[in-house]
Design a protein around this motif. Structure first.
Motif, PDB file in Angstrom:
ATOM      1  N   UNK A 292       9.341  -0.811  32.762  1.00 48.88           N
ATOM      2  CA  UNK A 292       9.764  -1.626  31.624  1.00 48.88           C
ATOM      3  C   UNK A 292       9.204  -1.073  30.322  1.00 48.88           C
ATOM      4  N   UNK A 293       8.035  -0.437  30.389  1.00 50.83           N
ATOM      5  CA  UNK A 293       7.444   0.167  29.191  1.00 50.83           C
ATOM      6  C   UNK A 293       8.333   1.262  28.629  1.00 50.83           C
ATOM      7  N   UNK A 294       8.956   2.044  29.534  1.00 57.23           N
ATOM      8  CA  UNK A 294       9.827   3.130  29.077  1.00 57.23           C
ATOM      9  C   UNK A 294      11.067   2.587  28.397  1.00 57.23           C
ATOM     10  N   UNK A 295      11.602   1.471  28.932  1.00 55.21           N
ATOM     11  CA  UNK A 295      12.827   0.903  28.372  1.00 55.21           C
ATOM     12  C   UNK A 295      12.586   0.415  26.946  1.00 55.21           C
ATOM     13  N   UNK A 296      11.394  -0.147  26.685  1.00 55.21           N
ATOM     14  CA  UNK A 296      11.102  -0.661  25.351  1.00 55.21           C
ATOM     15  C   UNK A 296      10.448   0.383  24.466  1.00 55.21           C
ATOM     16  N   UNK A 297      10.127   1.552  25.026  1.00 50.91           N
ATOM     17  CA  UNK A 297       9.448   2.583  24.251  1.00 50.91           C
ATOM     18  C   UNK A 297      10.404   3.239  23.272  1.00 50.91           C
ATOM     19  N   UNK A 298       9.834   3.859  22.267  1.00 46.89           N
ATOM     20  CA  UNK A 298      10.621   4.593  21.291  1.00 46.89           C
ATOM     21  C   UNK A 298      10.792   6.025  21.773  1.00 46.89           C
ATOM     22  N   UNK A 299      11.968   6.630  21.527  1.00 43.57           N
ATOM     23  CA  UNK A 299      12.142   8.039  21.921  1.00 43.57           C
ATOM     24  C   UNK A 299      11.210   8.982  21.166  1.00 43.57           C
ATOM     25  N   UNK A 300      10.614   8.504  20.073  1.00 50.27           N
ATOM     26  CA  UNK A 300       9.669   9.338  19.349  1.00 50.27           C
ATOM     27  C   UNK A 300       8.490   9.753  20.228  1.00 50.27           C
ATOM     28  N   UNK A 301       8.246   8.979  21.295  1.00 51.50           N
ATOM     29  CA  UNK A 301       7.173   9.345  22.207  1.00 51.50           C
ATOM     30  C   UNK A 301       7.384  10.693  22.860  1.00 51.50           C
ATOM     31  N   UNK A 302       8.646  11.122  22.940  1.00 47.43           N
ATOM     32  CA  UNK A 302       8.938  12.438  23.505  1.00 47.43           C
ATOM     33  C   UNK A 302       8.392  13.562  22.631  1.00 47.43           C
ATOM     34  N   UNK A 303       8.317  13.301  21.354  1.00 48.15           N
ATOM     35  CA  UNK A 303       7.981  14.359  20.396  1.00 48.15           C
ATOM     36  C   UNK A 303       6.486  14.397  20.079  1.00 48.15           C
ATOM     37  N   UNK A 304       5.714  13.589  20.747  1.00 46.07           N
ATOM     38  CA  UNK A 304       4.284  13.518  20.487  1.00 46.07           C
ATOM     39  C   UNK A 304       3.605  14.840  20.825  1.00 46.07           C
ATOM     40  N   UNK A 305       2.792  15.345  19.940  1.00 44.04           N
ATOM     41  CA  UNK A 305       2.098  16.605  20.165  1.00 44.04           C
ATOM     42  C   UNK A 305       0.853  16.389  21.016  1.00 44.04           C
ATOM     43  N   UNK A 306       0.418  17.432  21.675  1.00 42.45           N
ATOM     44  CA  UNK A 306      -0.802  17.374  22.477  1.00 42.45           C
ATOM     45  C   UNK A 306      -1.368  18.783  22.590  1.00 42.45           C
ATOM     46  N   UNK A 307      -2.669  18.902  22.466  1.00 42.77           N
ATOM     47  CA  UNK A 307      -3.323  20.200  22.562  1.00 42.77           C
ATOM     48  C   UNK A 307      -3.632  20.549  24.015  1.00 42.77           C
ATOM     49  N   UNK A 308      -3.782  21.832  24.261  1.00 39.34           N
ATOM     50  CA  UNK A 308      -4.188  22.295  25.590  1.00 39.34           C
ATOM     51  C   UNK A 308      -5.659  21.947  25.793  1.00 39.34           C
ATOM     52  N   UNK A 309      -5.931  21.268  26.881  1.00 33.58           N
ATOM     53  CA  UNK A 309      -7.314  20.898  27.203  1.00 33.58           C
ATOM     54  C   UNK A 309      -7.868  21.834  28.272  1.00 33.58           C
ATOM     55  N   UNK A 310      -9.160  21.694  28.528  1.00 34.45           N
ATOM     56  CA  UNK A 310      -9.777  22.487  29.594  1.00 34.45           C
ATOM     57  C   UNK A 310      -9.127  22.165  30.940  1.00 34.45           C
ATOM     58  N   UNK A 311      -8.771  20.900  31.143  1.00 37.12           N
ATOM     59  CA  UNK A 311      -8.116  20.507  32.396  1.00 37.12           C
ATOM     60  C   UNK A 311      -6.743  21.146  32.519  1.00 37.12           C
ATOM     61  N   UNK A 312      -5.983  21.191  31.416  1.00 38.03           N
ATOM     62  CA  UNK A 312      -4.665  21.847  31.429  1.00 38.03           C
ATOM     63  C   UNK A 312      -4.807  23.326  31.775  1.00 38.03           C
ATOM     64  N   UNK A 313      -5.811  23.950  31.206  1.00 30.96           N
ATOM     65  CA  UNK A 313      -6.055  25.370  31.465  1.00 30.96           C
ATOM     66  C   UNK A 313      -6.367  25.607  32.940  1.00 30.96           C
ATOM     67  N   UNK A 314      -7.173  24.720  33.532  1.00 29.75           N
ATOM     68  CA  UNK A 314      -7.497  24.855  34.957  1.00 29.75           C
ATOM     69  C   UNK A 314      -6.258  24.687  35.817  1.00 29.75           C
ATOM     70  N   UNK A 315      -5.375  23.765  35.423  1.00 34.24           N
ATOM     71  CA  UNK A 315      -4.121  23.578  36.167  1.00 34.24           C
ATOM     72  C   UNK A 315      -3.295  24.859  36.144  1.00 34.24           C
ATOM     73  N   UNK A 316      -3.188  25.482  34.978  1.00 34.68           N
ATOM     74  CA  UNK A 316      -2.374  26.703  34.888  1.00 34.68           C
ATOM     75  C   UNK A 316      -3.006  27.844  35.668  1.00 34.68           C
ATOM     76  N   UNK A 317      -4.307  27.981  35.604  1.00 36.90           N
ATOM     77  CA  UNK A 317      -4.980  29.039  36.370  1.00 36.90           C
ATOM     78  C   UNK A 317      -4.752  28.827  37.865  1.00 36.90           C
ATOM     79  N   UNK A 318      -4.789  27.560  38.307  1.00 36.39           N
ATOM     80  CA  UNK A 318      -4.516  27.267  39.720  1.00 36.39           C
ATOM     81  C   UNK A 318      -3.094  27.675  40.089  1.00 36.39           C
ATOM     82  N   UNK A 319      -2.153  27.466  39.177  1.00 34.45           N
ATOM     83  CA  UNK A 319      -0.771  27.888  39.422  1.00 34.45           C
ATOM     84  C   UNK A 319      -0.681  29.409  39.550  1.00 34.45           C
ATOM     85  N   UNK A 320      -1.395  30.111  38.679  1.00 32.55           N
ATOM     86  CA  UNK A 320      -1.401  31.572  38.761  1.00 32.55           C
ATOM     87  C   UNK A 320      -1.972  32.040  40.090  1.00 32.55           C
ATOM     88  N   UNK A 321      -3.085  31.465  40.503  1.00 31.91           N
ATOM     89  CA  UNK A 321      -3.719  31.851  41.771  1.00 31.91           C
ATOM     90  C   UNK A 321      -2.769  31.596  42.932  1.00 31.91           C
TER      91      UNK A 321
END
Length: 314
Positions: A3-32
C-alpha cells in the motif's frame, strides 16, 4: 504490491544514493562469484573427457562472458566502488572476451541515458527497438557475431592510429583510453593465434571461441527487454523503458538489468539498491512484466502476429 507503493510518489524512483562500503562488498562478491563460476566452466571444458560435461563447461563459460558485461555495465556508471578509478580497473577485463572496450562502451552508453527517447539515442549494442518485431530480425540480432568483426576492425584502426570516436564528442583523454583498450585486445588475440600455432588450439576453442556461441545470443536476450515495445518517442522513463520483476536468479544473472526503469531513473545508484524501488515502478510505470518467460511470450506473440500480417499482404 504494498500500500505504501500505491500512495508513494514516482519521484522516489529518482532519489540519489551514494555507494556505501556494503554496496562495494556486494559488488566484489559478485565479481568473485562470476570469476569462480567461469573457473568451474574452464575446468569442466578442459579437464573432463565426457563431451556432455565439456559442453556444460562451454555453456558456463559463455554464460559468464555475458554476465561479465552486466557487471561491466555497473562499472560504467561508477556505482560499484567508492573510488572512481577502481571502476575502469575492474571494468576493462570484464569486456575482454567479447572485445568490448570499457571506455568506448561507457561513452556511448551514457549518451544512451542522456538521449533516450530522442533521435540522438545510440546504444553501444545496436539493436533498434523501434524496428518491427519479426522472427528474422530477432534471429539476426541474436546471432550478431558481426559486432566482433567490427571490434577487430576497431583494434586494427587503433593500432594504425586512424580510430576516433564517431558518435558525438568525448574528451581527448577518454578517446585515448578507449583506443588503448582496443590496442590491448590485440594481446589475447595474438596469444590465441600463437597457442593454436603451437598445437594448443583446443584451449582457444573450448575456452573462448565456442563460449562466444553462447555469450552473444544470451547477451541479446538480456538486453532485449529494456526498451522494446515501449514508447520510444517519449523521454519519460516511466513510458520508454521496461522493468521485469524476475526471480533472484534472473536479478543476479542480469545484475539487476531487469530493474531497468529503476536504473534509468537513477543511473548512479548501486544496482543492489534498486529492488527497494520496484514497488514504485509497478505502481506508476507503463511497461512492466512479472517474469522473463512472460516477456518472451509477449515477444513471440508480436513476432507471430507481424508474420501473419506480412503473409496476408502477399
Amino acid at each position: 504490491m504494498s500500500s505504501d507503493a500505491i500512495t508513494a510518489s514516482p519521484e522516489g524512483l529518482y532519489r540519489r544514493a551514494k555507494v556505501t562500503a556494503a554496496d562495494e562488498r556486494v559488488f566484489i562478491a559478485k565479481l568473485v562469484a562470476a570469476y569462480g563460476i567461469w573457473g568451474i566452466g574452464v575446468a569442466l571444458a578442459l579437464l573432463v573427457e565426457a563431451c556432455p560435461v565439456r559442453l556444460l563447461g562451454v555453456v558456463l563459460i559463455g554464460a559468464m562472458y555475458c554476465h561479465w558485461l552486466e557487471l561491466q555495465h555497473q562499472c560504467l556508471h561508477h556505482s560499484a566502488f567508492r573510488r572512481a578509478r577502481l571502476h575502469r580497473l575492474a571494468g576493462v577485463p570484464l569486456g575482454v572476451p567479447l572485445l568490448v572496450s570499457y571506455s568506448h562502451y561507457r561513452a556511448r552508453h551514457l549518451q544512451h541515458h542522456r538521449y533516450l527517447g530522442t533521435v540522438q539515442d545510440s546504444e553501444f549494442f545496436g539493436f533498434d527497438s523501434r524496428q518491427p518485431i519479426t522472427w528474422s530480425a530477432l534471429i539476426r540480432e541474436a546471432l550478431a557475431f558481426g559486432r566482433l568483426l567490427g571490434a577487430i576492425a576497431d583494434i586494427v584502426r587503433c593500432w594504425a592510429g586512424t580510430w576516433s570516436y564517431d558518435i558525438g564528442q568525448i574528451s581527448p583523454d577518454r578517446e585515448r583510453e578507449a583506443a588503448s583498450e582496443y590496442r590491448m585486445f590485440a594481446v589475447p588475440i595474438v596469444g590465441a593465434v600463437m597457442l593454436a600455432a603451437l598445437g594448443h588450439g583446443d584451449l582457444v576453442l573450448w575456452v573462448w571461441l565456442l563460449p562466444l556461441l553462447v555469450a552473444v545470443p544470451l547477451h541479446f536476450l538480456v538486453e532485449l527487454p529494456e526498451h522494446i515495445m515501449c514508447d520510444n518517442a517519449s523521454t519519460d522513463v516511466l513510458n520508454n523503458t521496461r522493468s521485469i520483476t524476475g526471480s533472484w536468479f534472473s536479478t543476479w544473472y542480469t545484475n539487476g538489468n531487469n530493474l531497468h526503469i529503476e536504473h534509468h531513473a537513477a543511473m548512479v545508484v548501486p544496482i543492489n539498491q534498486l529492488r527497494d524501488r520496484h514497488d514504485i515502478t509497478l505502481a506508476f510505470a507503463a511497461h512492466t512484466s512479472p517474469s522473463y518467460p512472460k516477456f518472451f511470450r509477449a515477444i513471440a506473440r508480436e513476432a507471430s502476429a507481424n508474420a501473419r500480417v506480412n503473409r496476408s499482404r502477399k
